[in-house]
Design a protein around this motif. Structure first.
Motif, PDB file in Angstrom:
ATOM      1  N   LEU A  90      14.126  46.781  51.560  1.00 45.60           N
ATOM      2  CA  LEU A  90      14.507  46.330  50.219  1.00 45.60           C
ATOM      3  C   LEU A  90      13.707  45.089  49.805  1.00 45.60           C
ATOM      4  N   TYR A  91      13.486  44.191  50.746  1.00 41.35           N
ATOM      5  CA  TYR A  91      12.741  42.966  50.472  1.00 41.35           C
ATOM      6  C   TYR A  91      11.282  43.304  50.113  1.00 41.35           C
ATOM      7  N   GLN A  92      10.682  44.181  50.894  1.00 45.13           N
ATOM      8  CA  GLN A  92       9.287  44.555  50.633  1.00 45.13           C
ATOM      9  C   GLN A  92       9.156  45.261  49.284  1.00 45.13           C
ATOM     10  N   LYS A  93      10.137  46.076  48.931  1.00 45.95           N
ATOM     11  CA  LYS A  93      10.130  46.761  47.638  1.00 45.95           C
ATOM     12  C   LYS A  93      10.206  45.738  46.509  1.00 45.95           C
ATOM     13  N   LYS A  94      11.098  44.754  46.661  1.00 40.01           N
ATOM     14  CA  LYS A  94      11.262  43.712  45.657  1.00 40.01           C
ATOM     15  C   LYS A  94       9.978  42.880  45.532  1.00 40.01           C
ATOM     16  N   VAL A  95       9.362  42.546  46.649  1.00 42.74           N
ATOM     17  CA  VAL A  95       8.114  41.773  46.638  1.00 42.74           C
ATOM     18  C   VAL A  95       7.029  42.546  45.897  1.00 42.74           C
ATOM     19  N   SER A  96       6.939  43.841  46.175  1.00 40.74           N
ATOM     20  CA  SER A  96       5.903  44.630  45.500  1.00 40.74           C
ATOM     21  C   SER A  96       6.178  44.737  44.002  1.00 40.74           C
ATOM     22  N   GLU A  97       7.456  44.850  43.599  1.00 41.89           N
ATOM     23  CA  GLU A  97       7.797  44.899  42.163  1.00 41.89           C
ATOM     24  C   GLU A  97       7.416  43.594  41.480  1.00 41.89           C
ATOM     25  N   VAL A  98       7.742  42.485  42.102  1.00 36.24           N
ATOM     26  CA  VAL A  98       7.414  41.181  41.522  1.00 36.24           C
ATOM     27  C   VAL A  98       5.899  41.002  41.459  1.00 36.24           C
ATOM     28  N   SER A  99       5.213  41.431  42.493  1.00 36.20           N
ATOM     29  CA  SER A  99       3.748  41.336  42.518  1.00 36.20           C
ATOM     30  C   SER A  99       3.143  42.152  41.382  1.00 36.20           C
ATOM     31  N   MET A 100       3.682  43.354  41.169  1.00 29.53           N
ATOM     32  CA  MET A 100       3.182  44.223  40.077  1.00 29.53           C
ATOM     33  C   MET A 100       3.401  43.564  38.731  1.00 29.53           C
ATOM     34  N   ARG A 101       4.566  42.929  38.544  1.00 31.59           N
ATOM     35  CA  ARG A 101       4.847  42.253  37.283  1.00 31.59           C
ATOM     36  C   ARG A 101       3.860  41.102  37.045  1.00 31.59           C
ATOM     37  N   CYS A 102       3.600  40.365  38.106  1.00 32.84           N
ATOM     38  CA  CYS A 102       2.670  39.244  37.986  1.00 32.84           C
ATOM     39  C   CYS A 102       1.269  39.737  37.633  1.00 32.84           C
ATOM     40  N   ILE A 103       0.862  40.836  38.259  1.00 30.82           N
ATOM     41  CA  ILE A 103      -0.456  41.389  37.979  1.00 30.82           C
ATOM     42  C   ILE A 103      -0.521  41.864  36.530  1.00 30.82           C
ATOM     43  N   MET A 104       0.559  42.487  36.043  1.00 33.41           N
ATOM     44  CA  MET A 104       0.577  43.000  34.671  1.00 33.41           C
ATOM     45  C   MET A 104       0.565  41.835  33.681  1.00 33.41           C
ATOM     46  N   MET A 105       1.221  40.755  34.023  1.00 33.38           N
ATOM     47  CA  MET A 105       1.273  39.614  33.122  1.00 33.38           C
ATOM     48  C   MET A 105      -0.096  38.944  33.036  1.00 33.38           C
ATOM     49  N   VAL A 106      -0.824  38.963  34.104  1.00 34.63           N
ATOM     50  CA  VAL A 106      -2.153  38.328  34.126  1.00 34.63           C
ATOM     51  C   VAL A 106      -3.111  39.143  33.298  1.00 34.63           C
ATOM     52  N   GLN A 107      -3.018  40.432  33.301  1.00 32.46           N
ATOM     53  CA  GLN A 107      -3.959  41.281  32.582  1.00 32.46           C
ATOM     54  C   GLN A 107      -3.763  41.188  31.144  1.00 32.46           C
TER      55      GLN A 107
END
Length: 107
Positions: A90-107
């Motif tokens: 669950l933690y790794q899934k949450k980390v990947s979701e947050v990482s994806m959001r950060c990447i999308m926000m940067v683009q």
């Protein structure tokens, strides 16, 4: 020599000698027999046998208890490992979701 009647109405004859063991005669306890004799030596042997049996029972109970504790510990360790794996997933899934959001926000 001492003769007494117990509460159960059975007459008891206690014969003791200063240097010999005491004997307890219970006349009429067994039909057709003059009485049953309990000697001090027999009583001590019975007592020792009972004590040894009690020690054996206690040791067996301790062994069984230790075995159950080992089994419980093993089972608990399995449950803890499964829970950790679930929470880590669950933690790794949450980390990947947050990482994806950060990447999308940067683009």
């Amino acid at each position: 020599m001492q003769v007494s009647a117990g509460a159960d109405g059975i007459q008891k004859l206690l014969v003791c000698s200063r240097f010999e063991s005491c004997s307890l005669f219970l006349p009429g306890l067994y039909p057709g027999k003059p009485g049953h004799q309990f000697t001090l030596a027999n009583t001590l042997l019975d007592s020792q046998a009972a004590e040894q049996e009690a020690q054996r029972i206690v040791l067996e109970a301790r062994r069984v208890k230790q075995e159950r504790l080992r089994e419980a510990k093993t089972e608990a360790e399995k449950e803890i490992a499964a829970y950790r794996a679930e929470r880590e997933g669950l933690y790794q899934k949450k980390v990947s979701e947050v990482s994806m959001r950060c990447i999308m926000m940067v683009q």
